[in-house]
Design an enzyme around this catalytic site. Structure first.
Site, PDB file in Angstrom:
ATOM      1  N   GLU A 341     -38.458 -18.089  -3.326  1.00 50.75           N
ATOM      2  CA  GLU A 341     -37.739 -17.288  -2.316  1.00 50.75           C
ATOM      3  C   GLU A 341     -37.551 -15.842  -2.750  1.00 50.75           C
ATOM      4  O   GLU A 341     -36.492 -15.255  -2.559  1.00 50.75           O
ATOM      5  CB  GLU A 341     -36.368 -17.927  -2.046  1.00 50.75           C
ATOM      6  CG  GLU A 341     -36.502 -19.338  -1.518  1.00 50.75           C
ATOM      7  CD  GLU A 341     -35.171 -20.067  -1.375  1.00 50.75           C
ATOM      8  OE1 GLU A 341     -34.996 -20.759  -0.377  1.00 50.75           O
ATOM      9  OE2 GLU A 341     -34.322 -19.954  -2.277  1.00 50.75           O
TER      10      GLU A 341
HETATM   11  C1  TNX Z   1     -33.678 -24.295  -1.848  1.00 49.97           C
HETATM   12  S1  TNX Z   1     -35.963 -25.257  -3.393  1.00 49.97           S
HETATM   13  C2  TNX Z   1     -33.632 -23.626  -3.052  1.00 49.97           C
HETATM   14  C3  TNX Z   1     -32.354 -23.491  -3.751  1.00 49.97           C
HETATM   15  C4  TNX Z   1     -31.197 -24.046  -2.973  1.00 49.97           C
HETATM   16  C5  TNX Z   1     -31.608 -25.342  -2.312  1.00 49.97           C
HETATM   17  C6  TNX Z   1     -30.503 -26.011  -1.562  1.00 49.97           C
HETATM   18  C7  TNX Z   1     -35.792 -23.933  -4.026  1.00 49.97           C
HETATM   19  C8  TNX Z   1     -36.855 -23.618  -4.920  1.00 49.97           C
HETATM   20  N1  TNX Z   1     -34.737 -23.155  -3.714  1.00 49.97           N
HETATM   21  O1  TNX Z   1     -32.125 -22.149  -4.100  1.00 49.97           O
HETATM   22  O2  TNX Z   1     -30.144 -24.280  -3.846  1.00 49.97           O
HETATM   23  O3  TNX Z   1     -32.670 -25.074  -1.426  1.00 49.97           O
HETATM   24  O4  TNX Z   1     -30.889 -27.248  -1.078  1.00 49.97           O
END
Ligand code: TNX
Length: 532
Positions: A341
Site C-alpha cells: 500500500e
Molecule cells: C491490510 S494486507 C493491510 C494492513 C491492515 C490490514 C487489516 C496488508 C499488506 N496490509 O495494513 O492492517 O489490511 O486487515
C-alpha cells in the site's frame, strides 16, 4: 447387473433353472459383501484420525486394539544424548503434568530400557519434519530423522493425552505438505509484550506451525530498538491505536523471543514495513520526511498516507542501519520489508503523480532488496513488491485471492480466506470485515494449489495466516480471533489435500476444543461444532 445376468443366462443355458438362480444369488451376495468391505475400509481410515482427534490431520493412522496407560512411574526417554530431544521430553512431561497430574521423569535412553515413552532420532525413509508415532500396551515411540520431527510427534501425542491417562494403541506416519506453515502477528497497531508473544508461540507450536512473522513497524508504532536511530522505538513506539502507551522490544527482549521460538522449531520473520506505513518513523526523525517536517504520532486506523523520501540518500542510510541491526539479532534467513500500500495516494507529498511514484517505488524496492541481501538475508515483501525487478531468491507474500502470475516463490495469505482479523460473522465484536466475514468453513475449505492454479505448485512455499491488531488489545483478543481458525490453517499447511474434509475436521475440532479448554484458550465457539 442386467448385463451380468444376460451373460450368465447364456453361459448356463444348459443347466437347470434352480442351479442358475443359486449361482446368481451367490454372485450378488459376493458383490454386496465386496462393496460393503470397500466402504468400511475408507470409512474406517477416516474414523481412525477422528478417534485420535489430532489437528493437523496426520497422513496415516492405524488403530490397534489395546492401549498404553500413563502411570506415575512411566518414564520419558530421549535418545542420542541430544539436548533438543531432551527438550521435547521435558515439553511432553510438562503437558502430561498439566493434563493428568502425573510427574513423568525424563531420562537418557539406554539399551536396557524397557517400556516408557521413547524419543528417537534415526535415519528413517523420510528426511523432512515427518515422524512415526507408535503406541502399544508396552511402550510409546516417536521416531524421526530430525529433531523437529520428534518435536512434532510430541505435539501429536500431547493432543492425544489431553486429560486421559490412557492412549489408544496406534501407528501414525506423518509428514507435512508444505515447508512454510506460518502466522503473522501485528505488534505495531497494538503492542503485545514478551509474555504474550511466548504464550502465542506455545499455542501455535501445538499445531506444528513453524513460522511466526512479526509485523514490527507501522504508522502507529515502531516496536524494535535500533541503536543507531533510538528515537524510532523510544518515541515512535510510545503509543498505539486508540492512544495507549504502546511499547517496544529491547534487543534482549527480541533475542528472548527468537530463542523461545527456535526451541519450539519456529522461525521468527521480522518485518519492517516500508516505504509506506512509516508514520511512526516519520514522527521520530524530521529528516526522514520528504518535506523535512516531523509528523505527529498517529493513533487511528487509516492506511496509505505515509511514505519515506525515496529520493534522499539519507533514507537508504536509514534502511541500511535498520536492516543491519535487525539482521544481527535474527538468526533466521528472512527479513520482510513490507512494501504494501505504498502508492495508494494520487498525490505524493511534494506533488508527484502516481506514474512517477511507480518508478520511484521500483527504484526503492530494488535498492532495499540489495541491502537485505548484503546482510546475507532473503527478502520477503507483500505481493506489491513484484513491480520491482526482483532477484529470484526474493519471496512474495500474496494477500489477494486473484493474484497475478509471478516467477517468484510465494507464501499464500489471501485476505479473503486467511486474515485472522476478519470477523467470524456479523455479530463478532472484534475484528474488521473489509475482506469479508470468515467463518470456519470459509477459512478451511480452500486449497493452495486449486485456488492459485496460475502459480506453479513448486513456487508455493506454504501458507501463512496474518493477524492484524487494529481492534485487538489483549492476548485474550488474539486468542479469540486466532482460535480455532488457526488450527484450520495449520491443517491446510500440513495435511494432504485429499485428507482434508470439512466435516471430518469439525469432528476432530469437537475433541480439540476440550484441549483448548484445558489450555485456557479464549477460543471462539463456532456453531459448526457440536457441544451437546
Ligand atoms: C491490510 S494486507 C493491510 C494492513 C491492515 C490490514 C487489516 C496488508 C499488506 N496490509 O495494513 O492492517 O489490511 O486487515
Amino acid at each position: 447387473m442386467f448385463c451380468v445376468t444376460n451373460i450368465l443366462v447364456v453361459y448356463y443355458s444348459n443347466k437347470s433353472t434352480e442351479y442358475i438362480v443359486n449361482k446368481l444369488l451367490k454372485l450378488i451376495l459376493h458383490i454386496v459383501i465386496l462393496i460393503t468391505l470397500l466402504n468400511c475400509g475408507s470409512y474406517k481410515s477416516d474414523l481412525n484420525t477422528e478417534i485420535v482427534g489430532v489437528i493437523p490431520k496426520p497422513v496415516s493412522v492405524n488403530l490397534g486394539n489395546n492401549q498404553f496407560v500413563l502411570k506415575e512411574d512411566t518414564k520419558i526417554y530421549y535418545g542420542n544424548g541430544s539436548d533438543r530431544l531432551k527438550f521435547s521430553g521435558i515439553y511432553l512431561a510438562e503437558y502430561v503434568k498439566q493434563f493428568t497430574g502425573l510427574s513423568l521423569e525424563v531420562l537418557p535412553l539406554t539399551a536396557s530400557v524397557e517400556g516408557g515413552i521413547r524419543l528417537i532420532k534415526k535415519n528413517i525413509k523420510r528426511t523432512d519434519e515427518g515422524y512415526n508415532l507408535r503406541v502399544n500396551e508396552n511402550f510409546i515411540s516417536i521416531t524421526s530423522a530430525n529433531d523437529s520431527g520428534v518435536f512434532y510427534g510430541v505435539q501429536t501425542l500431547i493432543q492425544m493425552v489431553t486429560d486421559k491417562k490412557t492412549i489408544v494403541s496406534c501407528s501414525i506416519n506423518d509428514y507435512p505438505r508444505f515447508k512454510w506453515r506460518g502466522t503473522m502477528l501485528d505488534v505495531s497497531r497494538h503492542f503485545f509484550d514478551v509474555q504474550d508473544i511466548k504464550r502465542y508461540i506455545d499455542l501455535i507450536a501445538l499445531y506444528k506451525i513453524n513460522t511466526l512473522h512479526l509485523h514490527l513497524t507501522d504508522d502507529q508504532g515502531w516496536r524494535i530498538m535500533i541503536d543507531s536511530w533510538p528515537e524510532l522505538a523510544k518515541y515512535g513506539g510510545s503509543t498505539q491505536v486508540g492512544g495507549g502507551e504502546g511499547g517496544y522490544y529491547t534487543k534482549s527482549d527480541y533475542k528472548e523471543i527468537v530463542t523461545y521460538a527456535a526451541e519450539r522449531f519456529i522461525t521468527i520473520v521480522p518485518e519492517i514495513d516500508m516505504p509506506g506505513h512509516t508514520n511512526a518513523a516519520l514522527a521520530s526523525y524530521a529528516e526522514l520526511n520528504p518535506d523535512g517536517i516531523k509528523k505527529e504520532l498517529y493513533t487511528g486506523i487509516d492506511v496509505g498516507f505515509s511514505t519515506l523520501d525515496i529520493d534522499k540518500e539519507l533514507t537508504y542510510q536509514f534502511v541500511d542501519d535498520v536492516i543491519r541491526e535487525l539482521a544481527e539479532i535474527t538468526p533466521g534467513k528472512y527479513i520482510h520489508i513490507g512494501g504494501d500500500e505504498a502508492i495508494v495516494n494520487q498525490n505524493f507529498p511534494g506533488g508527484k503523480m502516481r506514474s512517477e511514484l511507480r518508478k520511484d517505488y521500483v527504484k526503492f524496492i530494488n535498492r532495499v532488496e540489495k541491502i537485505v541481501n548484503s546482510y546475507g538475508k532473503t527478502m520477503i515483501g507483500w505481493e506489491d513488491v513484484d513491480r520491482a525487478d526482483l532477484d529470484k531468491t526474493s519471496i512474495l507474500q500474496i494477500w489477494h485471492l486473484n493474484a497475478k502470475n509471478t516467477s517468484q516463490q510465494v507464501i499464500l495469505s489471501p485476505a479473503e480466506v486467511t486474515y485472522l482479523d476478519m470477523k467470524y460473522n456479523d455479530n463478532t465484536e472484534l475484528g474488521l470485515s473489509w475482506a469479508g466475514l470468515i467463518n470456519l468453513e470459509k477459512g478451511y475449505s480452500w486449497d493452495p494449489y486449486s485456488e492459485f492454479s496460475n502459480i506453479n505448485e513448486d513456487q508455493i512455499l506454504g501458507v501463512e495466516a496474518p493477524l492484524w491488531s487494529e481492534t485487538l488489545t489483549t492476548i485474550d483478543d488474539i486468542e479469540f480471533m486466532a482460535f480455532p481458525r488457526l488450527a484450520g490453517y495449520a491443517e491446510i499447511g500440513w495435511s494432504r489435500k485429499k485428507d482434508r474434509i470439512f466435516e471430518g475436521y469439525i469432528n476432530r475440532l469437537e475433541e480439540n476444543e476440550h484441549f483448548l479448554e484445558k489450555l485456557g484458550v479464549n477460543f471462539y465457539r463456532s456453531p459448526y461444532v457440536n457441544r451437546d
